[in-house]
Motif scaffolding. Structure first.
Motif, PDB file in Angstrom:
ATOM      1  N   ASN A 178       0.755  -1.146   0.066  1.00 52.65           N
ATOM      2  CA  ASN A 178      -0.196  -0.086   0.074  1.00 52.65           C
ATOM      3  C   ASN A 178       0.845   1.350  -0.009  1.00 52.65           C
ATOM      4  OD1 ASN A 178      -2.557  -1.338  -0.119  1.00 52.65           O
ATOM      5  ND2 ASN A 178      -2.583  -1.299   2.104  1.00 52.65           N
TER       6      ASN A 178
ATOM      7  N   ASP B 272      -7.784   0.010   2.019  1.00 55.62           N
ATOM      8  CA  ASP B 272      -7.036  -0.297   0.913  1.00 55.62           C
ATOM      9  C   ASP B 272      -6.714   0.920  -0.183  1.00 55.62           C
ATOM     10  OD1 ASP B 272      -7.054  -2.867   1.305  1.00 55.62           O
ATOM     11  OD2 ASP B 272      -8.814  -3.232   0.755  1.00 55.62           O
TER      12      ASP B 272
ATOM     13  N   ASN C 194      -6.852   3.222  -3.238  1.00 54.36           N
ATOM     14  CA  ASN C 194      -7.713   3.164  -4.315  1.00 54.36           C
ATOM     15  C   ASN C 194      -7.320   4.160  -5.237  1.00 54.36           C
ATOM     16  OD1 ASN C 194      -8.857   5.712  -3.188  1.00 54.36           O
ATOM     17  ND2 ASN C 194     -10.140   4.536  -2.089  1.00 54.36           N
ATOM     18  N   GLN C 195      -8.003   4.662  -6.223  1.00 55.51           N
ATOM     19  CA  GLN C 195      -7.686   5.576  -7.189  1.00 55.51           C
ATOM     20  C   GLN C 195      -7.494   6.992  -6.757  1.00 55.51           C
ATOM     21  OE1 GLN C 195      -6.390   5.006 -10.290  1.00 55.51           O
ATOM     22  NE2 GLN C 195      -6.132   7.168 -10.453  1.00 55.51           N
TER      23      GLN C 195
END
Length: 152
Positions: A15, A127, A129-130
């Motif tokens: 991440n 998580d 993400n874009q």
């Protein structure tokens, strides 16, 4: 005059690595700034002395920064002391919680170098993400632009 931006990060799950790459991509938008992207275990005093600005990336581990980033600080703190670096820095954190423990611990260490915090941390929860990656690119570009025009 060309400025140098050093991005130091650690990533276990990937991440923070995704975030670091996005921060680096964003910093490339400022052509008068040279950027180095280094894993915490690979960075050292020579890299700090090269830099005009710093971005630190870490996952939040057990409510604090990663052990690898702490290792970087442990290895460079006393050797850096005579140089009174006084460099601008900012943080990006991949957090499962709120990231505040990692921020607190890094800020406490950074005061001793000394380093100057120039922005609020970028904290990505959960998580990646874009939207997180876009924020990271903007974060990297903002730091590079600030170095380029001399506001940091």
């Amino acid at each position: 005059m060309k400025k140098n931006l050093l991005i130091i990060y650690h990533s276990q799950s990937g991440n923070t690595g995704q975030m670091a790459k996005a921060v680096n991509r964003g910093s490339q938008g400022e052509k008068t700034v040279e950027t180095r992207l280094l894993r915490a275990f690979d960075a050292g005093l020579d890299d700090l002395r090269w830099a005009d600005g710093l971005l630190f990336g870490t996952p939040e581990n057990f409510g604090s920064m990663s052990g690898a980033l702490k290792d970087f600080f442990d290895r460079t703190y006393y050797p850096a002391e005579p140089y009174q670096l006084n460099l601008p820095y900012a943080l990006f954190i991949s957090a499962g919680n709120d990231g505040s423990g990692a921020v607190r611990d890094i800020d406490r260490i950074a005061k001793g170098y000394p380093l100057r915090k120039i922005s609020e941390p970028l904290i990505a929860n959960g998580d990646i993400n874009q939207q997180h990656l876009e924020q990271c690119e903007e974060f990297g570009l903002a730091m590079a632009a600030g170095l380029s025009i001399g506001i940091f």
